[in-house]
Design a protein around this motif. Structure first.
Motif, PDB file in Angstrom:
ATOM      1  N   ASP A 104      49.425  48.898  45.173  1.00 37.13           N
ATOM      2  CA  ASP A 104      49.386  47.447  45.407  1.00 37.13           C
ATOM      3  C   ASP A 104      48.311  47.027  46.412  1.00 37.13           C
ATOM      4  O   ASP A 104      48.290  45.884  46.847  1.00 37.13           O
ATOM      5  CB  ASP A 104      50.756  46.951  45.870  1.00 37.13           C
ATOM      6  N   ALA A 132      58.184  50.791  47.248  1.00 36.10           N
ATOM      7  CA  ALA A 132      57.649  49.431  47.164  1.00 36.10           C
ATOM      8  C   ALA A 132      57.687  48.712  48.503  1.00 36.10           C
ATOM      9  O   ALA A 132      56.784  47.936  48.833  1.00 36.10           O
ATOM     10  CB  ALA A 132      58.422  48.645  46.107  1.00 36.10           C
ATOM     11  N   SER A 133      58.710  48.965  49.303  1.00 38.59           N
ATOM     12  CA  SER A 133      58.865  48.210  50.551  1.00 38.59           C
ATOM     13  C   SER A 133      58.337  48.957  51.776  1.00 38.59           C
ATOM     14  O   SER A 133      58.495  48.492  52.904  1.00 38.59           O
ATOM     15  CB  SER A 133      60.343  47.869  50.764  1.00 38.59           C
ATOM     16  N   ALA A 134      57.711  50.113  51.570  1.00 43.00           N
ATOM     17  CA  ALA A 134      57.221  50.911  52.701  1.00 43.00           C
ATOM     18  C   ALA A 134      55.718  50.722  52.893  1.00 43.00           C
ATOM     19  O   ALA A 134      55.017  50.289  51.968  1.00 43.00           O
ATOM     20  CB  ALA A 134      57.539  52.389  52.449  1.00 43.00           C
ATOM     21  N   ASP A 135      55.223  51.048  54.100  1.00 45.68           N
ATOM     22  CA  ASP A 135      53.761  51.020  54.280  1.00 45.68           C
ATOM     23  C   ASP A 135      53.185  52.365  53.839  1.00 45.68           C
ATOM     24  O   ASP A 135      53.920  53.272  53.435  1.00 45.68           O
ATOM     25  CB  ASP A 135      53.389  50.648  55.727  1.00 45.68           C
ATOM     26  N   GLN A 193      61.059  52.462  43.339  1.00 45.32           N
ATOM     27  CA  GLN A 193      61.703  51.330  44.030  1.00 45.32           C
ATOM     28  C   GLN A 193      61.635  51.495  45.543  1.00 45.32           C
ATOM     29  O   GLN A 193      61.347  50.557  46.287  1.00 45.32           O
ATOM     30  CB  GLN A 193      63.165  51.216  43.600  1.00 45.32           C
ATOM     31  N   GLN A 194      61.887  52.726  45.998  1.00 47.85           N
ATOM     32  CA  GLN A 194      61.928  52.969  47.449  1.00 47.85           C
ATOM     33  C   GLN A 194      60.562  52.748  48.093  1.00 47.85           C
ATOM     34  O   GLN A 194      60.456  52.196  49.187  1.00 47.85           O
ATOM     35  CB  GLN A 194      62.409  54.403  47.708  1.00 47.85           C
ATOM     36  N   GLU A 223      54.449  55.567  55.625  1.00 46.89           N
ATOM     37  CA  GLU A 223      55.858  55.783  55.303  1.00 46.89           C
ATOM     38  C   GLU A 223      56.010  56.270  53.859  1.00 46.89           C
ATOM     39  O   GLU A 223      56.834  57.137  53.572  1.00 46.89           O
ATOM     40  CB  GLU A 223      56.637  54.478  55.528  1.00 46.89           C
ATOM     41  N   ARG A 224      55.224  55.716  52.970  1.00 44.83           N
ATOM     42  CA  ARG A 224      55.273  56.177  51.571  1.00 44.83           C
ATOM     43  C   ARG A 224      54.971  57.682  51.495  1.00 44.83           C
ATOM     44  O   ARG A 224      55.658  58.441  50.814  1.00 44.83           O
ATOM     45  CB  ARG A 224      54.265  55.390  50.720  1.00 44.83           C
TER      46      ARG A 224
END
Ligand code: SF4
Length: 248
Positions: free
Chosen positions: A174, A18-21, A15-16, A24-25
């Motif tokens: 993704d 998913a919203s990072a580039d 989940q965390q 950052e991932r």
């Protein structure tokens, strides 16, 4: 979410991330307790991850499986990548006794003759060295993308790999091929010259061919096999079986 197990952590991480580039991932994974290992096959996706690790100077081990059957272009790219990003890529090789046992049973190129022989070859040249590369790791980073093939369509950002007891992280899950090409261009990432000759997916030389226009990205891998979901066993563990002695 209460985190008690590695499976819990994998779900939270999924989940965390998913919203990072991308950077950052990778930074998030590197900040967690436990060693993170990225295994690269030097394909274009993996080159993007290596670039992000190198440019971000992230504490993530970069390893590759030198199967002994790679294209010369792939082997040359290892050193070029190390130099470009100032990193060391750790090489893992198959054991000679395993190669000998395989050759005695199936013949050195027996992988063309049967799925059993092909899986056995992938086992000794890839899976055994992979187990060495991942020894002691808590996180295994890969370059899998959902749009690479049908059986990768549901690839999560993070998942618990119960067989290997580690958390598998797929920071490009993704990304589209266009995203990959844009990053390569922007960061001047060195890539395998075979990509420009019709090889979107590159593995061992005897088992990879160029694809024709309109074919799926992985159509050139083990093209003589009928199974649409053919894999080497790195990401579908049951695909490769232990047909030769596995070292302790
Ligand atoms: Fe052997 Fe081909 Fe698998 Fe490489 S891809 S390990 S040569 S069967």
């Amino acid at each position: 979410m209460i985190i008690n197990t590695s499976a819990d952590l994998a779900r939270a991480l999924d989940q965390q991330l998913a919203s990072a580039d991308l950077t950052e991932r990778l930074r998030i994974v590197a900040s967690l307790d436990g060693r993170a290992v990225f295994t690269t096959s030097l394909g274009i996706e993996d080159q993007v991850i290596t670039a992000a690790i190198g440019l971000g100077q992230l504490p993530i081990d970069v390893s590759t499986l030198e199967t002994g059957r790679l294209f010369k272009e792939t082997v040359d790219l290892i050193a070029e990548t190390e130099e470009r990003f100032g990193i060391a890529i750790k090489r893992f090789h198959p054991r000679q006794d395993n190669i000998d046992a395989y050759a005695a049973k199936f013949g050195l190129n027996g992988f063309y003759e049967s799925v059993e022989a092909r899986h056995a070859c992938c086992h000794v040249r890839k899976l055994v060295p992979l187990a060495e590369a991942l020894s002691g790791a808590r996180f295994w980073i890969t370059g899998l993308r959902r749009s690479q093939s049908g059986n990768r369509a549901t690839t999560p950002f993070a998942e618990y790999d119960a067989e290997r007891d580690l958390i598998k992280v797929n920071p490009l899950a993704d990304w589209s091929l266009d995203d990959i090409n844009t990053y390569v261009e922007a960061e001047s990432v060195p890539i395998n010259p075979l990509h420009a000759r019709g090889y979107p997916s590159i593995g061992c030389e005897p088992c990879t061919r160029a694809i024709k226009p309109g074919e799926p990205e992985r159509a050139g891998r083990w093209w003589w096999e009928n199974d649409e979901k053919r894999e080497c066993g790195l990401h579908v563990p049951e695909a490769a079986t232990s047909l030769v002695p596995t070292p302790a």
